[in-house]
Write an enzyme that holds these catalytic residues in place. Sequence first.
Site, mmCIF file in Angstrom:
data_model
loop_
_atom_site.group_PDB
_atom_site.id
_atom_site.type_symbol
_atom_site.label_atom_id
_atom_site.label_comp_id
_atom_site.label_asym_id
_atom_site.label_seq_id
_atom_site.Cartn_x
_atom_site.Cartn_y
_atom_site.Cartn_z
ATOM 1 N N HIS A 42 0.877 -1.172 0.000
ATOM 2 C CA HIS A 42 0.000 0.000 0.000
ATOM 3 C C HIS A 42 0.921 1.231 0.000
ATOM 4 O O HIS A 42 1.994 1.192 0.610
ATOM 5 C CB HIS A 42 -0.826 0.130 1.273
ATOM 6 C CG HIS A 42 -1.722 -1.018 1.600
ATOM 7 N ND1 HIS A 42 -1.291 -2.147 2.224
ATOM 8 C CD2 HIS A 42 -3.056 -1.178 1.426
ATOM 9 C CE1 HIS A 42 -2.309 -2.967 2.422
ATOM 10 N NE2 HIS A 42 -3.402 -2.403 1.939
ATOM 11 N N ASP A 54 2.278 1.976 3.437
ATOM 12 C CA ASP A 54 3.208 1.037 4.095
ATOM 13 C C ASP A 54 4.633 1.427 3.786
ATOM 14 O O ASP A 54 5.515 1.257 4.620
ATOM 15 C CB ASP A 54 3.144 -0.413 3.572
ATOM 16 C CG ASP A 54 1.779 -0.941 3.333
ATOM 17 O OD1 ASP A 54 0.890 -0.572 4.082
ATOM 18 O OD2 ASP A 54 1.632 -1.754 2.400
#
Length: 437
Positions: free
Chosen positions: A101, A104
């Site tokens: 993501h 992240d």
Amino acid sequence: MAEYFPGVSKIEFGGPKSKNPLEFKHYNADEVVAGKTMRDHLRFSVAYWHTFTNPLSDPFGVGTAKRPWDDGTTGVAGAINRVRGAFEFMEKLGVPFYAFHDRDVAPEGKTLKESHANLDAIAKVLKEEQARTGIKLLWGTANLFSNPRYMHGAATSPNFDAFAFAGAQVKKALEVTHELGGAGYTFWGGREGYSTLYNTDIKREIDHLGRFLHMAVDYKKQIGFQGTFYIEPKPKEPTKHQYDSDAAACLNFLRSYDLTSHFKLNIEANHATLAGHEMMHELEVAVAADALGSIDANTGDPMLGWDTDQFPTNIYLTAQCMLVILKMGGFSTGGINFDAKVRRESFEPIDLFHAHIGGMDAFARGLKIAHAIREDGRLAAFVAERYSSWNGDLARKVESGKATLADLEAYIAPKGEAAANPSGRQEMLENLINEFI
Ligand code: XLS
Ligand code: NI
Ligand code: NI
């Protein structure tokens, strides 16, 4: 450059007799099974969020994870250290792919602009590490659920600004995924659902989700991104009900909004069980609609009712997955992404190796077992025989849409009664599967 896992060298294939916990017992990347190497069949991917970013907190306690790159450096500099650690880990493990993501890999800034800049800075390092190691991006995605702005949803939020922010975030995540040569892009509707119907206009929310995805499809074309778009079903958690609740609901949604040609499904094992289905059910439903794209490999705990995202070790589960995947003819852009995390108690860096080695070995065994079952042929022959009454002329006419109810009557009336049913032989088939486990 610092070495973050100095005690670990490249994980080798030691064979089934190996007692070394840091060797593969079954995953032998170059071994050919059913005409392809294991590497190409399984297309393993590490989930950046769980393996590198997750602090291993739970609702009752703070994070416990010890990560070797974590020396207190924060912001983009800390995130760069983490990228280096991540690629060292993946290189040593020998996985061909990873998935992330936006949030992240790079910290969220105070403004959208700052977040974009952070992501650009990290994307440069990701690209460099991809080139150095040959590890590729299986799929990218945008985190549209952690920030409080998304408390009511993102693409289904009643707050139009949240919807707009999500759109801008997806636009950027698509650009970065494209830039990194991603094989796909995933949409998991984290908070696209509701907590109470008293405050929710379902029709309007789902319409908005349909529009949102069409805009993403348009932008994909505009930038020339060739990767596959995936929708990942999940029935609940964090919401009480998520609109993409299971494979069937996703397919119905895609059909209703004329999106079927643009999306495949990314099926996750623990989400299937939360939906009250077996993983194999979800995979079969997706394959039947020609829509299985990729899988998020993990498992729940039968004693716990939530998305525990544990590493898959159950050979029945992996064999069932591989039976369906082989039947489909294998992955094209998709793969087996370990959307799984080590337990909060397994906080040491080395546990990350144990977890992935176990998951990879479990799927390697699943592959071999599924291939052996297919070679043996008895299971497929049984299914073919079970439907053999559909090989007659009238049955064929029915299948091709050329028969009427009157035709059925004219056929069955002279017989007076339907032919006797044969046994389903479930127990015999379960025993047959056990011959191979
Ligand atoms: C959460 C989901 C998530 C998606 C990617 O339950 O599995 O991790 O895979 O957003
Ligand atoms: Ni997932
Ligand atoms: Ni999940």
